[in-house]
Design a protein around this motif. Structure first.
Motif, PDB file in Angstrom:
ATOM      1  N   VAL A  72       1.097  -1.340  -0.187  1.00 14.39           N
ATOM      2  CA  VAL A  72       0.045   0.056   0.192  1.00 14.39           C
ATOM      3  C   VAL A  72       0.927   1.214   0.011  1.00 14.39           C
ATOM      4  O   VAL A  72       0.390   2.316  -0.293  1.00 14.39           O
ATOM      5  CB  VAL A  72      -1.019   0.159   1.400  1.00 14.39           C
ATOM      6  CG1 VAL A  72      -1.838  -1.280   1.264  1.00 14.39           C
ATOM      7  CG2 VAL A  72      -0.075   0.074   2.697  1.00 14.39           C
ATOM      8  N   CYS A  73       2.134   1.084   0.435  1.00 11.09           N
ATOM      9  CA  CYS A  73       3.040   2.450   0.307  1.00 11.09           C
ATOM     10  C   CYS A  73       3.976   2.391  -0.759  1.00 11.09           C
ATOM     11  O   CYS A  73       4.982   1.738  -1.080  1.00 11.09           O
ATOM     12  CB  CYS A  73       3.923   2.104   1.534  1.00 11.09           C
ATOM     13  SG  CYS A  73       5.213   3.669   1.860  1.00 11.09           S
ATOM     14  N   ASN A  74       3.423   2.852  -1.973  1.00 10.69           N
ATOM     15  CA  ASN A  74       4.032   2.984  -3.202  1.00 10.69           C
ATOM     16  C   ASN A  74       4.862   4.310  -3.783  1.00 10.69           C
ATOM     17  O   ASN A  74       5.035   4.427  -4.602  1.00 10.69           O
ATOM     18  CB  ASN A  74       2.778   2.636  -4.157  1.00 10.69           C
ATOM     19  CG  ASN A  74       2.185   1.209  -4.190  1.00 10.69           C
ATOM     20  OD1 ASN A  74       2.951   0.207  -4.084  1.00 10.69           O
ATOM     21  ND2 ASN A  74       1.054   0.977  -4.044  1.00 10.69           N
ATOM     22  N   ASP A  75       4.851   5.128  -2.596  1.00 10.67           N
ATOM     23  CA  ASP A  75       5.689   6.155  -3.013  1.00 10.67           C
ATOM     24  C   ASP A  75       6.909   5.993  -2.110  1.00 10.67           C
ATOM     25  O   ASP A  75       7.055   6.199  -0.738  1.00 10.67           O
ATOM     26  CB  ASP A  75       4.975   7.620  -2.333  1.00 10.67           C
ATOM     27  CG  ASP A  75       5.638   8.653  -2.531  1.00 10.67           C
ATOM     28  OD1 ASP A  75       6.777   9.005  -3.099  1.00 10.67           O
ATOM     29  OD2 ASP A  75       4.981   9.800  -2.332  1.00 10.67           O
ATOM     30  N   SER A 101       4.693  -2.556   7.217  1.00  7.03           N
ATOM     31  CA  SER A 101       3.369  -3.713   6.973  1.00  7.03           C
ATOM     32  C   SER A 101       3.340  -4.049   5.723  1.00  7.03           C
ATOM     33  O   SER A 101       3.243  -5.456   5.437  1.00  7.03           O
ATOM     34  CB  SER A 101       2.295  -2.773   7.170  1.00  7.03           C
ATOM     35  OG  SER A 101       1.849  -2.051   8.620  1.00  7.03           O
ATOM     36  N   ASP A 102       4.013  -3.577   4.712  1.00  6.59           N
ATOM     37  CA  ASP A 102       4.113  -4.038   3.345  1.00  6.59           C
ATOM     38  C   ASP A 102       5.140  -5.214   3.432  1.00  6.59           C
ATOM     39  O   ASP A 102       4.629  -6.246   2.709  1.00  6.59           O
ATOM     40  CB  ASP A 102       4.596  -2.850   2.243  1.00  6.59           C
ATOM     41  CG  ASP A 102       3.690  -1.968   1.952  1.00  6.59           C
ATOM     42  OD1 ASP A 102       2.553  -2.289   2.077  1.00  6.59           O
ATOM     43  OD2 ASP A 102       4.152  -1.036   1.227  1.00  6.59           O
ATOM     44  N   ALA A 180       8.548  -4.895   0.469  1.00  6.81           N
ATOM     45  CA  ALA A 180       7.728  -5.731  -0.431  1.00  6.81           C
ATOM     46  C   ALA A 180       8.442  -6.708  -1.341  1.00  6.81           C
ATOM     47  O   ALA A 180       8.622  -7.715  -1.591  1.00  6.81           O
ATOM     48  CB  ALA A 180       6.376  -5.343  -0.531  1.00  6.81           C
ATOM     49  N   ASP A 181       9.171  -5.645  -2.207  1.00  8.87           N
ATOM     50  CA  ASP A 181      10.076  -6.177  -3.396  1.00  8.87           C
ATOM     51  C   ASP A 181      10.939  -6.990  -3.057  1.00  8.87           C
ATOM     52  O   ASP A 181      11.163  -7.984  -3.802  1.00  8.87           O
ATOM     53  CB  ASP A 181      10.394  -5.039  -4.255  1.00  8.87           C
ATOM     54  CG  ASP A 181      11.348  -5.245  -5.501  1.00  8.87           C
ATOM     55  OD1 ASP A 181      10.500  -5.839  -6.459  1.00  8.87           O
ATOM     56  OD2 ASP A 181      12.300  -5.027  -5.639  1.00  8.87           O
ATOM     57  N   ALA A 182      11.717  -6.727  -1.980  1.00  7.93           N
ATOM     58  CA  ALA A 182      12.813  -7.355  -1.474  1.00  7.93           C
ATOM     59  C   ALA A 182      12.315  -8.797  -0.999  1.00  7.93           C
ATOM     60  O   ALA A 182      13.307  -9.662  -1.023  1.00  7.93           O
ATOM     61  CB  ALA A 182      13.505  -6.651  -0.287  1.00  7.93           C
TER      62      ALA A 182
END
Length: 400
Positions: A72-75, A101-102, A180-182
Motif C-alpha cells: 500500500v506504500c507505493n511512494d 506492514s508491506d 515488499a519487493d525485497a
C-alpha cells in the motif's frame, strides 16, 4: 501487469503483481503452479507449487491472499518516517508503519501458502538492525566496515549488533515499495531466506532499510523464533519423516542444503509419542545415523496409528545453532517389498511407468494391490492422491 509478459506465458495464465514481482498462476495437466517472475526480467525464474487442482487450497483463497499481500506504500518518499542521518550519524532512521506492514504482509503471504501462522514484527531488533543498515553502506571489499569520523561509538556498536542478528538477509531494490519487493526477490533467489520464512517455530520478523547515493534501497530482514535473538531456527521440509517406516524400521529426513549436521555438536533426536506420552532420546550411538544430508532414525516400539513429534538438535545454519522439528502420524500401511516410495509397478525402480499407473489409478482406470497402493503413497502421509502424483512427476522430470 504493465510490464512485458514472460515469453513462456500461456493463454490461460493469470498474473498478480506486487512491485517488480509477478505471481503467474498456471493450470495444466491436473496441477496448479505458482511461478514467480520478474517484470524487468520476464523470463521464468522460479516455480513454487501451490496446490494440485482440487487440493485443500482453493484458488479463490490464493487470489485473496495475494491481493491482501500487495503493498500500500507505493511512494518512495514514504519509506521513512524519519530519514537516517548520514552526516552526523545522530539517528539511523525510522521506517514508516506502512512500509513495514508491506514487508510483513509479503512474508506472511508465503507462510499462508504453507499453512504456517503469520509472523509479527520483532520490534526489539528493529532499532539495532536499522543502525546496521546504515553501517552496511560503508562495508569494504574485505568485509570490514569503514567508520566515518563523525560516527560515534554508540552508533557503530549498535550497527555491528544489528548486522550480527541471526538469519540476516539483505537485498537492494529500486522498486517503489522496496520492502515488499525485497521479500519477493529474496524468496525467489535465496534458499536460506525461503527456509527462514517457512520456519515452523517462527514468531517474529525485523525489517530495516536505508538508501544509498544512487537511490537504491538496501533492505534487511532478520527472523527469530521469539523475542530471544539467540533462539534456534526450525525447518519444516515437506515430506520430512514420512508416515510410514522404511523397510528396516527407520524414519528418514532429507535436510536442506544450508543445514550442516554435527558442525558444533553431535546430533541428537527426541521422539515423543503424542498418543501415549512415551519419549525416546536417540544419538549416533543409539538409533540415529546420518548419510550425507539424510538423517535416519530408529524409534523403538513405534506403534502404527500413533502420532509422533520428532525434534533433532545438533544442526547449524551458517554457524548458527538450528533445530528440526516435525510431527507425523505413523500409518498402519506397510511399504512395498521394494521399500521404494513411488515404485507403483513394484519393479524396484522409479520410471514414467509408475507415474502412468498412478495416474490411471487416480482416474479410476486401474486398480492397485495393497503393496502397490502403499508404494503409490509417495509422500507417505497415509493416502495415495494427486499430491503423490505431482511429487513423483517432479522427481522424474528433475523439477524443483
Amino acid at each position: 501487469p504493465s510490464g512485458q509478459l514472460p515469453a513462456a506465458a500461456e493463454e490461460n495464465d493469470r498474473f498478480y503483481v506486487s512491485g517488480d514481482a509477478a505471481l503467474q498462476i498456471r493450470e495444466k495437466e491436473g496441477e496448479r503452479t505458482g511461478i514467480l517472475t520478474s517484470l524487468s526480467s520476464p523470463e521464468e525464474v522460479a516455480s513454487i507449487t501451490l496446490s494440485p487442482i482440487g487440493g485443500l487450497f482453493p484458488e479463490e483463497d490464493l487470489h485473496r491472499l495475494w491481493e491482501e499481500s500487495l503493498p500500500v506504500c507505493n511512494d518512495p518518499a514514504l519509506l521513512f518516517e524519519q530519514l537516517p542521518d548520514l552526516t552526523n550519524f545522530s539517528t539511523p532512521g525510522r521506517l514508516s508503519v506502512e512500509s513495514l506492514s508491506d514487508g510483513l504482509r509479503a512474508v506472511n503471504f508465503y507462510r499462508s501458502l504453507y499453512g504456517l501462522a503469520p509472523l509479527g514484527l520483532w520490534e526489539d531488533a528493529g532499532n539495532p538492525l536499522q543502525y546496521g543498515a546504515v553501517l552496511s553502506l560503508y562495508r569494504q571489499e574485505d568485509g570490514s566496515f569503514f567508520r566515518p569520523d563523525a560516527m560515534n561509538d554508540t552508533f557503530y556498536k549498535l550497527g555491528q549488533t544489528g548486522l550480527s542478528q541471526p538469519c540476516l538477509f539483505t537485498w537492494e531494490s529500486s522498486a517503489a515499495a522496496p520492502l515488499a519487493d525485497a521479500v519477493h526477490l529474496l524468496f525467489r533467489e535465496s534458499q536460506a531466506f525461503r527456509e527462514a520464512v517457512l520456519n515452523s517455530n517462527g514468531q517474529s520478523l525485523a525489517l530495516a532499510a536505508t538508501r544509498s547515493e544512487d537511490g537504491r534501497a538496501q533492505v534487511f530482514a532478520a527472523f527469530a523464533g521469539g523475542q530471544d535473538s539467540s533462539a534456534p531456527v526450525a525447518y519444516p521440509p515437506p515430506g520430512c519423516f514420512p508416515a510410514q517406516l522404511l523397510g528396516d524400521g527407520e524414519w528418514s529426513a532429507a535436510l536442506p542444503e544450508s543445514v550442516c549436521v554435527g558442525e558444533r555438536e553431535a546430533p541428537s533426536a527426541l521422539v515423543t509419542d503424542l498418543t501415549d506420552g512415551s519419549r525416546h532420546l536417540l544419538s549416533p550411538e543409539n538409533g540415529l545415523r546420518t548419510e550425507g544430508r539424510t538423517l535416519y532414525l530408529s524409534p523403538l516400539g513405534a506403534v502404527p496409528g500413533h502420532r509422533y513429534r520428532i525434534r533433532v538438535e545438533g544442526l547449524a545454519v551458517g554457524g548458527i545453532p538450528a533445530v528440526l522439528e516435525w510431527e507425523t502420524a505413523l500409518s498402519t500401511q506397510t511399504l512395498a517389498p521394494s521399500g521404494l516410495p513411488g515404485d507403483v509397478t513394484l519393479d524396484g525402480s522409479l520410471t514414467a511407468a509408475d507415474q502412468s499407473l498412478l495416474l490411471d489409478y487416480l482416474l479410476g482406470l486401474a486398480t492397485l494391490s495393497d503393496e502397490a497402493l502403499a508404494a503409490a503413497d509417495f509422500n507417505q502421509d497415509g493416502v495415495a492422491d494427486t499430491v503423490d502424483l505431482l511429487a513423483l512427476h517432479k522427481l522424474l522430470t528433475g523439477r524443483e
